[in-house]
Design an enzyme around this catalytic site. Structure first.
Site, PDB file in Angstrom:
ATOM      1  N   LYS A  30      34.306  13.417 131.357  1.00 43.33           N
ATOM      2  CA  LYS A  30      34.032  12.906 130.166  1.00 43.33           C
ATOM      3  C   LYS A  30      34.793  11.446 129.922  1.00 43.33           C
ATOM      4  O   LYS A  30      36.043  11.100 129.984  1.00 43.33           O
ATOM      5  CB  LYS A  30      34.917  13.715 129.073  1.00 43.33           C
ATOM      6  CG  LYS A  30      34.375  13.578 127.627  1.00 43.33           C
ATOM      7  CD  LYS A  30      35.648  13.559 126.870  1.00 43.33           C
ATOM      8  CE  LYS A  30      36.015  12.038 126.307  1.00 43.33           C
ATOM      9  NZ  LYS A  30      35.323  11.045 125.881  1.00 43.33           N
ATOM     10  N   GLY A  77      44.882   8.068 129.557  1.00 38.89           N
ATOM     11  CA  GLY A  77      44.893   7.654 128.169  1.00 38.89           C
ATOM     12  C   GLY A  77      46.224   7.610 127.481  1.00 38.89           C
ATOM     13  O   GLY A  77      47.069   7.234 128.250  1.00 38.89           O
ATOM     14  N   SER A  78      46.345   7.949 126.260  1.00 35.31           N
ATOM     15  CA  SER A  78      47.247   7.765 125.289  1.00 35.31           C
ATOM     16  C   SER A  78      48.290   8.975 125.660  1.00 35.31           C
ATOM     17  O   SER A  78      47.887   9.896 126.212  1.00 35.31           O
ATOM     18  CB  SER A  78      46.873   7.639 124.050  1.00 35.31           C
ATOM     19  OG  SER A  78      46.297   8.823 123.709  1.00 35.31           O
ATOM     20  N   GLY A  95      47.358  12.875 125.998  1.00 39.87           N
ATOM     21  CA  GLY A  95      48.158  13.511 127.229  1.00 39.87           C
ATOM     22  C   GLY A  95      48.762  14.405 126.877  1.00 39.87           C
ATOM     23  O   GLY A  95      48.889  15.665 127.714  1.00 39.87           O
ATOM     24  N   GLU A 121      48.243  10.225 133.497  1.00 44.16           N
ATOM     25  CA  GLU A 121      48.546   8.746 133.729  1.00 44.16           C
ATOM     26  C   GLU A 121      48.497   8.067 132.295  1.00 44.16           C
ATOM     27  O   GLU A 121      47.286   8.204 131.502  1.00 44.16           O
ATOM     28  CB  GLU A 121      47.378   7.799 134.503  1.00 44.16           C
ATOM     29  CG  GLU A 121      47.575   8.532 136.005  1.00 44.16           C
ATOM     30  CD  GLU A 121      49.087   8.254 136.692  1.00 44.16           C
ATOM     31  OE1 GLU A 121      49.933   7.490 136.118  1.00 44.16           O
ATOM     32  OE2 GLU A 121      49.273   8.923 137.831  1.00 44.16           O
ATOM     33  N   CYS A 163      47.465  -0.502 131.768  1.00 41.63           N
ATOM     34  CA  CYS A 163      48.734   0.187 131.557  1.00 41.63           C
ATOM     35  C   CYS A 163      49.715  -0.402 132.600  1.00 41.63           C
ATOM     36  O   CYS A 163      50.960  -0.215 132.207  1.00 41.63           O
ATOM     37  CB  CYS A 163      48.446   1.574 131.965  1.00 41.63           C
ATOM     38  SG  CYS A 163      47.508   1.993 133.401  1.00 41.63           S
ATOM     39  N   GLN A 219      41.566  -1.650 117.723  1.00 44.44           N
ATOM     40  CA  GLN A 219      42.627  -2.107 118.742  1.00 44.44           C
ATOM     41  C   GLN A 219      42.869  -3.498 118.318  1.00 44.44           C
ATOM     42  O   GLN A 219      44.138  -3.755 118.407  1.00 44.44           O
ATOM     43  CB  GLN A 219      41.875  -2.095 120.424  1.00 44.44           C
ATOM     44  CG  GLN A 219      42.877  -2.512 121.186  1.00 44.44           C
ATOM     45  CD  GLN A 219      43.980  -1.533 121.474  1.00 44.44           C
ATOM     46  OE1 GLN A 219      43.796  -0.328 121.548  1.00 44.44           O
ATOM     47  NE2 GLN A 219      45.337  -2.074 121.517  1.00 44.44           N
ATOM     48  N   GLU A 272      53.638   0.873 123.398  1.00 44.89           N
ATOM     49  CA  GLU A 272      53.040  -0.053 124.305  1.00 44.89           C
ATOM     50  C   GLU A 272      51.753  -0.521 123.307  1.00 44.89           C
ATOM     51  O   GLU A 272      51.225   0.037 122.472  1.00 44.89           O
ATOM     52  CB  GLU A 272      52.177   1.193 125.240  1.00 44.89           C
ATOM     53  CG  GLU A 272      51.125   0.348 125.879  1.00 44.89           C
ATOM     54  CD  GLU A 272      50.208   1.312 126.904  1.00 44.89           C
ATOM     55  OE1 GLU A 272      49.973   2.420 126.530  1.00 44.89           O
ATOM     56  OE2 GLU A 272      50.135   1.164 128.234  1.00 44.89           O
TER      57      GLU A 272
HETATM   58  P1  ADP Z   1      43.007   5.428 123.744  1.00 44.72           P
HETATM   59  O1  ADP Z   1      44.000   5.329 122.454  1.00 44.72           O
HETATM   60  O2  ADP Z   1      43.213   4.537 124.807  1.00 44.72           O
HETATM   61  O3  ADP Z   1      41.563   5.410 123.371  1.00 44.72           O
HETATM   62  P2  ADP Z   1      42.795   8.278 124.192  1.00 44.72           P
HETATM   63  O4  ADP Z   1      44.064   9.208 124.734  1.00 44.72           O
HETATM   64  O5  ADP Z   1      42.647   8.416 122.709  1.00 44.72           O
HETATM   65  O6  ADP Z   1      43.200   6.762 124.486  1.00 44.72           O
HETATM   66  O7  ADP Z   1      41.699   8.560 124.941  1.00 44.72           O
HETATM   67  C1  ADP Z   1      41.571   8.631 126.418  1.00 44.72           C
HETATM   68  C2  ADP Z   1      40.398   9.554 126.830  1.00 44.72           C
HETATM   69  O8  ADP Z   1      41.016  10.921 126.044  1.00 44.72           O
HETATM   70  C3  ADP Z   1      39.188   9.431 126.061  1.00 44.72           C
HETATM   71  O9  ADP Z   1      37.930   9.700 127.097  1.00 44.72           O
HETATM   72  C4  ADP Z   1      38.933  10.156 124.874  1.00 44.72           C
HETATM   73  O10 ADP Z   1      37.725  10.457 124.420  1.00 44.72           O
HETATM   74  C5  ADP Z   1      39.598  11.264 125.410  1.00 44.72           C
HETATM   75  N1  ADP Z   1      40.323  12.116 124.330  1.00 44.72           N
HETATM   76  C6  ADP Z   1      40.806  11.587 123.075  1.00 44.72           C
HETATM   77  N2  ADP Z   1      41.026  12.876 122.259  1.00 44.72           N
HETATM   78  C7  ADP Z   1      40.978  14.072 122.830  1.00 44.72           C
HETATM   79  C8  ADP Z   1      41.154  15.200 122.765  1.00 44.72           C
HETATM   80  N3  ADP Z   1      41.631  15.722 121.556  1.00 44.72           N
HETATM   81  N4  ADP Z   1      40.891  16.218 123.922  1.00 44.72           N
HETATM   82  C9  ADP Z   1      40.266  15.673 125.141  1.00 44.72           C
HETATM   83  N5  ADP Z   1      40.122  14.348 125.155  1.00 44.72           N
HETATM   84  C10 ADP Z   1      40.413  13.510 124.413  1.00 44.72           C
END
Ligand code: ADP
Length: 479
Positions: free
Chosen positions: A173, A226-227, A231, A248, A282, A329, A381
């Site tokens: 995804k 991701g965030s 995470g 990560e 990151c 952003q 961050e």
């Molecule tokens: P950023 O703030 O850098 O976009 P995110 O953690 O929101 O970081 O996004 C990183 C990835 O996690 C993206 O592919 C996003 O679609 C996915 N993501 C965001 N929310 C969820 C969730 N509730 N469950 C699973 N994946 C998610």
């Protein structure tokens, strides 16, 4: 009718019920394409396809897996200009950075093509006479991969290539903002000869398709970048299903500059680490920790170099800093700058929204001086072209400040002293350490990952990737 680029599920392209436009952050008038937006049913179908395909894929020969990964890697390398241009258009990093990232993705596929031929185990004598013990690596099964927008080619590559190399099936995804690179990767893998269902791509909202992946008990492992907030959700869902997880997340990476540093080299490290790729890394050097006697030379040198940086359209040849990825952003970055000002920081060298002839999310890089470790700018961050400077007395204080963070991804030091460089390597709490190098910019054949709140689970990349993408089996045999 609009041409919609679909999801890849069970070897079929599926356009799904909805689609969304992929907007160029350098020029929001440009729509790069329309991409399918999946729902929970699409995710479930993709997982079902992966479950069906994995056992046979896991039994293919190393040569078969090598050949497919090598084919994909070579195609990515051969098309790196074209793929890099698409990446630059959808993410906003400069063409040069985007082509380099694409080449990196190709190299990663070639590396894991080779690793497929080198999967090995151990054979030991048992404690019991006449018994043999061997330890082998097997695929984990179906791996869910959730990727962020900042490295739309390289991060998928460094998760997908080892997953496939070790015989797993994948459901990926990608981030909502960068479906184009993910689609290209899926198309390349499909044409390289992957059996149907071994690699599945489901685009769409994290809260819908991502959440459906987390909740599905048929997924055996999830690798996420991701965030921290997401995470934590991934980790909680993986604990609930007793599945393995690799996270990560962010960094607040320190770059220490000591009195005895080569100052020009330190400035190069800071400018590259803090601002290239628009600071959206990151591993960005976001905390510059500088000893008193070189502080003003370092800051003036950075400001001088920043005046030479050209913010602009990602595809313009003279651009060195592309736009921020999107409006949200950009607003976050500017808010962090305002907060830093409100907490007593001095904003130097920019940090403002600028016009670059086309409607895009442009801002000048900012250096925030006169900051202290407790300020928000040094604790959270930002993920943009914003770096803060902290003045410290000496090496001991620098090390203390470097470690004074919840994160632990990468840490750098600029010094000509072997004593301090060695001590820093041992004592800084980070997964990666750089001496006289920017904190960003890593090799692909060695482990990548952090400590503390930056990472969880085994390391990514290089042969250590096997720790996440395989399970060990110990067999006892009395012949
Ligand atoms: P950023 O703030 O850098 O976009 P995110 O953690 O929101 O970081 O996004 C990183 C990835 O996690 C993206 O592919 C996003 O679609 C996915 N993501 C965001 N929310 C969820 C969730 N509730 N469950 C699973 N994946 C998610």
């Amino acid at each position: 009718m609009t041409d919609v680029k679909g999801m890849l599920i069970a070897g079929e392209w599926r356009s799904g019920g909805r689609s969304s436009p992929n907007v160029n952050p350098s020029d929001t008038n440009e729509i790069i394409g329309h991409y399918a937006q999946g729902d929970a049913d699409d995710m479930r179908d993709a997982i079902e396809a992966a479950c069906a395909a994995q056992p046979r894929w896991g039994e293919t020969t190393p040569q078969a897996r090598h050949d497919i990964l090598a084919q994909a890697g070579n195609e990515i390398l051969n098309r790196s200009d074209e793929l890099g241009e698409l990446l630059a258009r959808e993410e906003g990093k400069t063409r040069r950075e985007a082509v380099a990232e694409t080449r990196r993705a190709g190299q990663i596929f070639l590396y894991f093509a080779g690793e497929a031929l080198r999967i090995s185990g151990e054979k030991l004598a048992s404690l019991r006479p006449g018994v043999e013990v061997d330890v082998t690596r097997e695929p984990v099964g179906v791996v869910g991969i959730i990727t962020p927008w900042n490295y739309p080619m390289a991060i998928p590559a460094w998760k997908v290539a080892p997953a496939l190399c070790y015989g797993n099936a994948v459901v990926m995804k990608p981030a909502e903002l960068v479906p184009g690179s993910a689609w290209m990767l899926a198309d390349i893998l499909q044409r390289a000869g992957l059996p149907d269902g071994v690699f599945n791509l489901v685009m769409g909202a994290g809260s819908i398709v991502g959440a459906a992946m987390l909740e599905d008990p048929r997924i055996d492992a999830i690798s996420f970048t991701g965030s921290q907030a997401t995470g934590a959700r991934v980790a909680a869902a993986c604990a609930k299903h007793m599945r393995r997880v690799q996270l990560e997340m962010g960094g607040k990476n320190p770059l220490v500059v000591l009195d005895d540093a080569d100052i020009d080299q330190a400035i190069d490290c800071a400018i590259d680490g803090a601002f290239f790729s628009t600071g959206q890394r990151c591993t960005a050097s976001s905390r510059l920790i500088v000893t008193e006697s070189v502080h003003s030379r370092f800051v003036e040198g950075c400001l001088e170099r920043m005046r030479g940086l050209k913010v602009g359209h990602a595809l313009d040849n003279d651009t060195t800093i592309g736009p921020v990825v999107d409006q949200q952003q950009l607003a976050n970055n500017l808010r962090y700058i305002e907060t830093a000002r409100g907490e007593g920081g001095s904003i130097r060298g920019g940090g403002e929204r600028v016009e670059c002839g086309r409607p895009g999310f442009y801002m000048t890089p900012a250096l925030v001086t006169d900051t202290s470790p407790q300020m928000t700018i040094n604790r959270e961050e930002v993920f943009g072209p914003v770096a803060s400077v902290m003045r410290v007395r000496d090496y001991e204080e620098a090390l203390y400040v470097a470690n004074d963070t919840q994160f632990g991804l990468c840490a750098g030091i600029c010094t000509t002293s072997l004593k301090y460089a060695s001590h820093f390597r041992r004592s800084v709490r980070a997964g990666m350490v750089m001496v006289n190098l920017p904190t960003a910019g890593v090799d692909y054949h060695v482990p990548f990952g952090g400590t503390k709140a930056s990472s969880m689970g085994p390391r990514e990349q290089g042969r250590h990737a096997a720790e996440f993408y395989t399970v060990l089996k110990t067999a006892y045999v009395e012949p």
